[in-house]
Motif scaffolding. Structure first.
Motif, PDB file in Angstrom:
ATOM      1  N   ARG A  42      -4.361   4.884  -0.495  1.00 23.02           N
ATOM      2  CA  ARG A  42      -3.000   4.560  -0.053  1.00 23.02           C
ATOM      3  C   ARG A  42      -2.818   4.840   1.429  1.00 23.02           C
ATOM      4  O   ARG A  42      -2.106   4.097   2.133  1.00 23.02           O
ATOM      5  N   ALA A  45      -4.139   2.053   3.330  1.00 24.11           N
ATOM      6  CA  ALA A  45      -3.278   0.870   3.269  1.00 24.11           C
ATOM      7  C   ALA A  45      -1.962   1.084   4.004  1.00 24.11           C
ATOM      8  O   ALA A  45      -1.077   0.216   3.966  1.00 24.11           O
ATOM      9  N   VAL A  96      -2.553  -0.219  -5.090  1.00 27.91           N
ATOM     10  CA  VAL A  96      -3.482  -0.763  -4.107  1.00 27.91           C
ATOM     11  C   VAL A  96      -4.601  -1.478  -4.868  1.00 27.91           C
ATOM     12  O   VAL A  96      -4.732  -1.356  -6.086  1.00 27.91           O
TER      13      VAL A  96
END
Length: 391
Positions: A42, A45, A96
């Motif tokens: 995460r 991202a 994700v």
């Protein structure tokens, strides 16, 4: 570094579930790694809000373990399950690609099923399954729902198998302890029987020699006869001490070298000792001693010794006959005149010990009055012939 490893190892060993640290620590390490990878996915991202909270919440039980805080036996699995489900739920708010967050539930269920009953772990698995189901309904699951549910089921099955293996191991350990205790009891009884046989025979014959020596000095004033009787008593006493030392030496972890076990060839000397003590005994041995195994020969010697010790104790004045037939169907018979009432050995340890010796080798022993005599008879089945040599 060694201090840290020793501390972690000690905390894992202190858990009340019976698993060694080699099983506990890899499971906790897997939980930490999966949670850390889910957080890193995460962060890579660009997702920051609540990400760290979810990852840290999933590993709270591991931190709690290392902190050394006491937890009730049933509280730890519940705490691991709640923290894992809450942490996974927070992480799945922002899914994700190739998300590993649902694997936190898999590791959690494996640990839970390994330390709780099947009913508790199945209930936990059903509740944990609601997390990916809810995430899939909201569109927050990075891959198929079926795959997530299958991995959850596999996690539970892994923990259940580990728990079953632990229960089987504990059962085997208890069985092994019981077998060890039983073997120790059997060995103590065997040694007690050996000592009983040695002492009963040797003391009976020795006392007869001492009585003969006393009478020789007191009544006949025959010093030479008294010396011979005392010499025989001394020899039997030394032999008894050596036999007792050899028998008790079996209790040592490293027994010393001892002389060979007695056998059929020693029965003649056994009878001679009784005759020299003043008890009229005749011995008739027929057959080939080579047809009888060493184990059977030892049993025949011990049975003959115990039977003669009973004769010396209960009927020293009557005639006694020892008859041994060797070969197929080996048989030993010791008979003596009954002197008044039946001897007390009917219910004593001597008869039980002789019978057990015979039965251990597939034989049969009987003892009782027959035609005015007390007869002890031991019958043994033919020994198996030796296997032919390979050519």
């Amino acid at each position: 570094m060694r201090g840290v490893i020793r501390y972690v190892h000690g905390r894992a060993a202190a858990l009340p579930f019976g698993y060694p640290p080699a099983v506990v620590l890899p499971g906790h390490a897997c939980l930490v790694v999966v949670s850390a990878v889910a957080v890193v996915q995460r962060l890579a991202a660009g997702i920051v809000d609540w990400t760290l909270v979810g990852g840290l919440l999933a590993i709270v039980p591991v931190v709690h373990l290392l902190a050394g805080r006491p937890i009730p036996d049933g509280g730890r699995p519940l705490g691991v399950a709640v923290c894992a489900m809450l942490g996974t739920s927070i992480l799945l708010v922002h899914p994700v690609a190739n998300d590993l967050a649902p694997l936190i539930l898999v590791v959690m269920l494996a640990e839970c099923a390994a330390v709780t009953s099947a009913r508790v772990s199945l209930t936990t698995a059903a509740v944990a399954a609601l997390v990916p189901i809810t995430a899939a309904a909201l569109g927050h699951l990075g891959y198929g729902l079926a795959f997530s549910l299958v991995t959850i089921a596999l996690g539970w099955a892994t923990g259940y198998i580990i728990r079953t293996q632990l229960r089987l191991f504990e059962q085997e350990r208890r069985s092994q302890a019981e077998r060890t205790a039983q073997a120790a009891d059997d060995e103590r009884r065997r040694i007690a029987r050996e000592v009983h046989d040695v002492v009963a025979h040797s003391l009976s014959i020795t006392l007869l020699h001492l009585t003969g020596a006393r009478r020789a000095l007191q009544e006949d004033r025959d010093v030479d006869e008294a010396v011979d009787a005392l010499t025989d008593a001394e020899r039997l006493g030394r032999q008894a001490i050596a036999d007792i030392r050899r028998t008790v030496g079996l209790l040592d972890s490293e027994p010393s070298k001892v002389r060979p076990e007695p056998g059929i060839d020693d029965i003649d000397e056994l009878v001679s000792d009784v005759v020299r003590a003043g008890v009229p005994v005749t011995c008739d041995v027929r057959g080939d001693p080579g047809t009888v195994s060493a184990a059977t020969g030892l049993a025949l010697y011990r049975i003959a010794r115990e039977a003669l010790a009973n004769v010396v104790k209960h009927a020293p004045g009557g005639s006694t006959e020892v008859r041994l037939v060797l070969g197929p169907g080996t048989a030993l018979t010791v008979s003596n005149d009954l002197a008044g009432a039946l001897p007390e050995v009917v219910t004593g340890n001597g008869i039980a010990g002789m019978r057990q010796r015979a039965e251990l080798l597939g034989g049969h022993l009987s003892a009782g009055p027959e035609d005015g005599r007390w007869v002890v008879r031991a019958d043994f089945a033919p020994d198996d012939p030796p296997a032919p040599e390979a050519r």
